[in-house]
Design an enzyme around this catalytic site. Structure first.
Site, PDB file in Angstrom:
ATOM      1  N   ASN A   1       9.892 -15.125  28.171  1.00  0.00           N
ATOM      2  CA  ASN A   1       9.511 -16.538  28.238  1.00  0.00           C
ATOM      3  C   ASN A   1      10.171 -17.206  29.445  1.00  0.00           C
ATOM      4  O   ASN A   1      11.372 -17.037  29.613  1.00  0.00           O
ATOM      5  CB  ASN A   1       9.996 -17.203  26.929  1.00  0.00           C
ATOM      6  CG  ASN A   1       9.512 -18.618  26.774  1.00  0.00           C
ATOM      7  OD1 ASN A   1       8.592 -19.051  27.447  1.00  0.00           O
ATOM      8  ND2 ASN A   1      10.157 -19.346  25.889  1.00  0.00           N
TER       9      ASN A   1
ATOM     10  N   ASN B   1      17.189  -7.459  25.102  1.00  0.00           N
ATOM     11  CA  ASN B   1      17.830  -8.326  24.104  1.00  0.00           C
ATOM     12  C   ASN B   1      18.993  -7.620  23.422  1.00  0.00           C
ATOM     13  O   ASN B   1      19.954  -8.264  23.014  1.00  0.00           O
ATOM     14  CB  ASN B   1      16.802  -8.794  23.064  1.00  0.00           C
ATOM     15  CG  ASN B   1      15.974  -9.942  23.605  1.00  0.00           C
ATOM     16  OD1 ASN B   1      16.349 -10.580  24.594  1.00  0.00           O
ATOM     17  ND2 ASN B   1      14.840 -10.202  22.994  1.00  0.00           N
TER      18      ASN B   1
ATOM     19  N   HIS C   1       6.572  -6.406  25.109  1.00  0.00           N
ATOM     20  CA  HIS C   1       7.498  -7.535  25.034  1.00  0.00           C
ATOM     21  C   HIS C   1       7.513  -8.315  26.348  1.00  0.00           C
ATOM     22  O   HIS C   1       8.146  -7.913  27.314  1.00  0.00           O
ATOM     23  CB  HIS C   1       8.905  -7.031  24.676  1.00  0.00           C
ATOM     24  CG  HIS C   1       9.916  -8.135  24.575  1.00  0.00           C
ATOM     25  ND1 HIS C   1      11.245  -7.945  24.821  1.00  0.00           N
ATOM     26  CD2 HIS C   1       9.784  -9.449  24.262  1.00  0.00           C
ATOM     27  CE1 HIS C   1      11.892  -9.082  24.663  1.00  0.00           C
ATOM     28  NE2 HIS C   1      11.017 -10.014  24.334  1.00  0.00           N
TER      29      HIS C   1
HETATM   30  N1  LIG Z   1       9.821 -17.732  22.390  1.00  0.00           N
HETATM   31  C1  LIG Z   1      10.377 -16.781  23.104  1.00  0.00           C
HETATM   32  O1  LIG Z   1      11.256 -17.003  23.947  1.00  0.00           O
HETATM   33  C2  LIG Z   1       9.898 -15.366  22.923  1.00  0.00           C
HETATM   34  C3  LIG Z   1      10.082 -14.424  23.955  1.00  0.00           C
HETATM   35  C4  LIG Z   1       9.590 -13.148  23.793  1.00  0.00           C
HETATM   36  C5  LIG Z   1       8.966 -12.794  22.624  1.00  0.00           C
HETATM   37  N2  LIG Z   1       8.824 -13.706  21.623  1.00  0.00           N
HETATM   38  C6  LIG Z   1       8.148 -13.278  20.400  1.00  0.00           C
HETATM   39  O2  LIG Z   1       6.807 -13.734  20.438  1.00  0.00           O
HETATM   40  C7  LIG Z   1       6.338 -13.998  19.127  1.00  0.00           C
HETATM   41  C8  LIG Z   1       5.831 -15.416  19.075  1.00  0.00           C
HETATM   42  O3  LIG Z   1       6.858 -16.284  19.461  1.00  0.00           O
HETATM   43  P1  LIG Z   1       6.585 -17.811  19.840  1.00  0.00           P
HETATM   44  O4  LIG Z   1       7.854 -18.307  20.412  1.00  0.00           O
HETATM   45  O5  LIG Z   1       5.345 -17.915  20.631  1.00  0.00           O
HETATM   46  O6  LIG Z   1       6.383 -18.449  18.423  1.00  0.00           O
HETATM   47  P2  LIG Z   1       5.659 -19.810  18.030  1.00  0.00           P
HETATM   48  O7  LIG Z   1       6.287 -20.224  16.755  1.00  0.00           O
HETATM   49  O8  LIG Z   1       5.648 -20.754  19.169  1.00  0.00           O
HETATM   50  O9  LIG Z   1       4.144 -19.385  17.759  1.00  0.00           O
HETATM   51  C9  LIG Z   1       3.756 -18.542  16.731  1.00  0.00           C
HETATM   52  C10 LIG Z   1       2.309 -18.869  16.418  1.00  0.00           C
HETATM   53  O10 LIG Z   1       1.810 -17.883  15.537  1.00  0.00           O
HETATM   54  C11 LIG Z   1       0.926 -18.551  14.649  1.00  0.00           C
HETATM   55  N3  LIG Z   1       0.659 -17.732  13.470  1.00  0.00           N
HETATM   56  C12 LIG Z   1       1.444 -17.515  12.394  1.00  0.00           C
HETATM   57  N4  LIG Z   1       0.781 -16.709  11.509  1.00  0.00           N
HETATM   58  C13 LIG Z   1      -0.429 -16.435  12.044  1.00  0.00           C
HETATM   59  C14 LIG Z   1      -1.561 -15.682  11.613  1.00  0.00           C
HETATM   60  N5  LIG Z   1      -1.570 -15.071  10.450  1.00  0.00           N
HETATM   61  N6  LIG Z   1      -2.628 -15.624  12.424  1.00  0.00           N
HETATM   62  C15 LIG Z   1      -2.649 -16.240  13.617  1.00  0.00           C
HETATM   63  N7  LIG Z   1      -1.612 -16.987  14.070  1.00  0.00           N
HETATM   64  C16 LIG Z   1      -0.509 -17.080  13.290  1.00  0.00           C
HETATM   65  C17 LIG Z   1       1.604 -19.855  14.376  1.00  0.00           C
HETATM   66  O11 LIG Z   1       0.690 -20.821  13.852  1.00  0.00           O
HETATM   67  C18 LIG Z   1       2.120 -20.221  15.749  1.00  0.00           C
HETATM   68  O12 LIG Z   1       1.175 -20.982  16.474  1.00  0.00           O
HETATM   69  C19 LIG Z   1       7.515 -13.716  18.200  1.00  0.00           C
HETATM   70  O13 LIG Z   1       7.417 -12.403  17.718  1.00  0.00           O
HETATM   71  C20 LIG Z   1       8.716 -13.860  19.120  1.00  0.00           C
HETATM   72  O14 LIG Z   1       9.832 -13.116  18.691  1.00  0.00           O
HETATM   73  C21 LIG Z   1       9.257 -14.989  21.754  1.00  0.00           C
END
Ligand SMILES: NC(=O)c1ccc[n+]([C@@H]2O[C@H](COP(=O)([O-])OP(=O)(O)OC[C@H]3O[C@@H](n4cnc5c(N)ncnc54)[C@H](O)[C@@H]3O)[C@@H](O)[C@H]2O)c1
Length: 724
Positions: free
Chosen positions: A450, A497, A447
């Site tokens: 961001n 979290n 984890h």
């Molecule tokens: N944004 C944050 O602050 C944060 C912080 C820590 C962890 N996370 C975790 O990280 C993960 C991603 O978050 P994010 O904010 O980058 O989301 P995001 O929505 O910006 O990006 C997700 C990406 O995954 C792609 N995707 C979906 N299905 C797919 C598949 N089958 N194959 C390949 N790509 C695919 C989407 O097209 C998109 O580009 C989540 O699990 C989220 O909980 C997010």
């Protein structure tokens, strides 16, 4: 076994520091006593012509005083005695009738730097790990063995003060430029160069030594002389801006230098010692020293990997997180593949990566050509090309257990048998994601926070089926990427979290009851958090925060009710936060965020609809509700062994949320508040505000037994670890 040996050659003594059985040299009381004895014997030698002080360790001079001894200091009087003793020994070195030279290779920090300053001259190697500095303020105290006195006398206040106040060490080249070292040489020539410098000093005194120091500019001369007051006010302003006055050590360091510079060294040293003593027992220093030991401990957290280091990563999902993670790997020199569903999405990851590199180029921490090399290490696409040869795949697709299961099942068909799978989920249980995998043992949580380029923490989540070695290898990868890796057990929200979301929820409840966005944020920034809960919600994304809050409600039930108004802001007002340009605040480009009037109007309507008569909520209530809800959940995490120790929990909260380091973390806050008092306060809050404040059973057991998180052994009161 002794730590310091002495040899003589042509009436020149060489003192070699090599603490037995230790990786690094530190000045414990015993080592200082040895140094003292050697110096006494040198004073008695009438034929002595000079002294060289060198380290017997490969790649380290002296890392500083032994911090565990500083942690053991219980009274100001003890601290004063420790400072006075160190000052006395170093003064003996400075008072030798013959010249002395410190020959520095590797880290020369704190007490090590103060020893070097007590020598007549200093020689350092051009080795990249040779760094020199006085980092004491970062542990909450001022240098206590002459550093605040000798450094300004050597360099002038305008050059010395920033080094003392920032605590940041410098490399040998910079040290030579400002006159902190007299010569820089290659490692094989260190002793010979030190000897040459010593012979020059013996022949002609200090003035005979031609150094590499740049001549002082006119401005420097003015600032070191008649315009010194500008140096003090600029330093104070900078410290106040950076710390809002919550860190007493840098302010005290300015005062010590200001009141003693230009005077007699023997009058300045006692002022330094008194300030050291007061600060070494301050709560801020206790917190910072506690965090120092916790960050040392995490270097071993998760154990040593048996399998080879992970070197060939791939990333799945090219969103905010995937792009950031790919950049991190590439920045650390690892070639990386990234895959998404569309080329547009992959292009976004390149954009994220380039933005992160540009930030470093702007701060001159990266060259243009390095930025291009970083991008060139990222290979992106919509096919599985390159996955077969990967040794780790980091999954960063949307936060949905169904999507993650489906995606990982596909990945399993494309990777080799021993490839590790790491999921960047922020709240889903690794055990739930692992369902349906052919090899659940190779799935580990990784984890990142961001933005990936700035946040120092990675929670490494060991699921119930995760192979121990896979956990160790993922932790090792995170560490090699420069992150602090804290290993945690699997549960919804993991550690950070799980503790942070109840806080964000509580802030929203205070808002519902009568608080306002700006005041609540201001109260929490006054406590020391880098931003208040609503600014944070906007940064994280209101959609993300709301989703995680719902996942935690599902996982923990009534203990984590989602504040209804969060749903209004997300679902009715469709506000996303910074990424959408508006959330609790409006985020106009290149302008400071402003409170969002739409939220204010919606809040009034929400209160009317829910028959809530807003009440005045005082700052103390806001602060205590926000902090105690975190303390309560932290106690549950300790009881459930989600993390190994209270010190690691506090470290994770500091690194993962910006919890103020000088406050030490939620559990150090609890210790300072008093565990019995916390239990009483929580009981009162539970009666008034609801069962979410019901004291965690561990807190009640600790209160009955009179225990604290940071100074007691909790083994007897902690529940037995569950098997999953
Ligand atoms: N944004 C944050 O602050 C944060 C912080 C820590 C962890 N996370 C975790 O990280 C993960 C991603 O978050 P994010 O904010 O980058 O989301 P995001 O929505 O910006 O990006 C997700 C990406 O995954 C792609 N995707 C979906 N299905 C797919 C598949 N089958 N194959 C390949 N790509 C695919 C989407 O097209 C998109 O580009 C989540 O699990 C989220 O909980 C997010």
């Amino acid at each position: 076994m002794t730590a310091i040996s002495i040899t003589f050659d042509d009436s020149i003594a060489t003192l070699t520091i090599d603490c037995p059985g230790e990786k690094v040299n530190t000045f414990s009381g015993a080592v200082m006593a040895e140094l003292d004895q050697h110096l006494t014997s040198l004073v008695a030698r009438k034929d002595l012509r000079g002294v060289i002080v060198i380290s017997g360790k490969e790649g380290i001079f002296v890392a500083g005083a032994d911090i565990s001894e500083i942690r053991g200091i219980s009274t100001e009087a003890d601290a004063l005695a420790k400072a006075q003793e160190g000052q006395r020994v170093f003064q003996k070195l400075a008072d030798l009738a013959c010249p002395s030279v410190a020959a520095i290779h590797g880290a020369c920090l704190g007490g090590g730097c103060e020893l070097a300053l007590a020598c007549t001259a200093r020689v350092a190697t051009d080795y990249e790990k040779t760094i020199i500095g006085l980092p004491e303020v970062s542990l909450g105290f001022v240098p206590g063995w002459g550093g605040t006195q000798r450094l300004p006398r050597l360099l002038g206040v305008s050059t010395a003060l920033p080094l003392i106040v920032s605590g940041k060490p410098i490399d040998a080249a910079k040290a030579a430029k400002i006159g902190l070292v007299d010569r820089v040489c290659g490692k094989p020539f260190l002793l010979a160069t030190a000897r040459e410098v010593l012979l020059t000093l013996i022949a002609g005194g200090r003035s005979a030594l031609v150094t590499a120091r740049r001549p002082r500019t006119f401005t420097q001369k003015m600032l070191d002389g008649p315009f010194k007051m500008l140096v003090w006010s600029a330093a104070r302003k900078q410290v106040m801006q950076a710390t809002k006055g919550r860190m007493p050590a840098p302010l005290a360091a300015i005062e010590v230098v200001r009141t003693t510079v230009g005077g007699d060294l023997r009058e300045g040293l006692p002022v330094e010692a008194r300030n050291f003593a007061q600060l070494a027992v301050s709560p801020e220093s206790r917190s910072l020293v506690g965090l120092f030991f916790a960050s040392e401990a995490v270097k071993k957290d998760g154990g040593r990997p048996r399998g080879p280091a992970l070197m060939r990563p791939a990333v799945l999902g090219a969103g905010v997180m995937g792009g950031g993670i790919a950049w991190l790997f590439a920045h650390k020199g690892l070639p990386v593949r990234i895959k998404d569903l569309t080329l547009e999405a992959v292009a976004k990851a390149y954009k994220t990566a380039d933005d992160y590199s540009r930030q470093l180029v702007k701060r001159r921490k990266m060259t243009d050509s390095e930025a291009r090399q970083v991008l060139a290490r990222i290979g992106g696409g919509i096919t599985w090309t390159g996955f077969k040869t990967c040794d780790v795949v980091v999954e960063a697709v949307v936060e949905s257990v169904a999507v993650k299961r489906k995606v990982l099942a596909e990945v399993e068909l494309e990777i080799s048998d021993d490839c590790v799978l790491a999921t960047n989920t922020s709240s889903l249980r690794v055990a739930d994601i692992a369902q349906g995998l052919k090899r659940p043992q190779r799935l580990v949580g990784m984890h990142f926070f961001n933005p990936v380029n700035r946040m120092p923490l990675v929670e490494v989540v060991a699921g119930p089926a995760s192979d121990e070695d896979a956990v160790a290898r993922v932790a090792d990868l995170a560490r090699r990427c420069g992150k602090t890796a804290v290993v945690v057990r699997d549960c919804p929200g993991f550690l950070v979290n799980r503790i942070l979301l109840p806080y964000l929820n509580e802030a929203a409840r205070i808002l519902q009851e009568g608080g306002d966005v700006v005041t609540i944020d201001r109260v929490m920034t006054a406590y020391g958090l880098p931003m208040g809960p609503f600014r944070l919600a906007d940064e994280v994304g209101i959609d993300v925060g709301h989703k995680v809050a719902k996942i935690l409600l599902e996982g923990y039930g009534d203990r984590m009710p989602v504040a209804e108004f969060l749903g209004t802001v997300h679902e009715d007002l469709k506000l996303l936060g910074v990424k959408g340009g508006a959330g609790f605040y409006l985020h106009p480009r290149d302008k400071k965020p402003q409170p969002n009037p739409t939220v204010r109007t919606a809040l009034t309507a929400w209160r009317l609809a829910h028959s809530v008569t807003p009440r005045q909520i005082e700052a103390v209530e806001i602060r205590e509700r926000c902090l105690l809800i975190m303390v309560n959940e932290s106690a549950r995490c300790i009881d459930e062994h989600i993390v190994a120790t209270p010190a690691l929990l506090d470290l994770a909260m500091v690194m993962g949320t910006g919890y103020p380091p000088e406050q030490g973390g939620p559990l150090r806050y609890a210790d300072a508040y008093g565990i019995s008092q916390i239990v009483q306060k929580l009981q009162a809050m539970a009666a008034q505000l609801g069962p979410r404040f019901t004291p965690a059973p561990l807190l009640e057991r600790m209160a009955s037994a009179g225990l604290t998180f940071h100074t007691s052994d909790l083994a007897a009161v902690r529940s037995a670890p569950a098997s999953t």
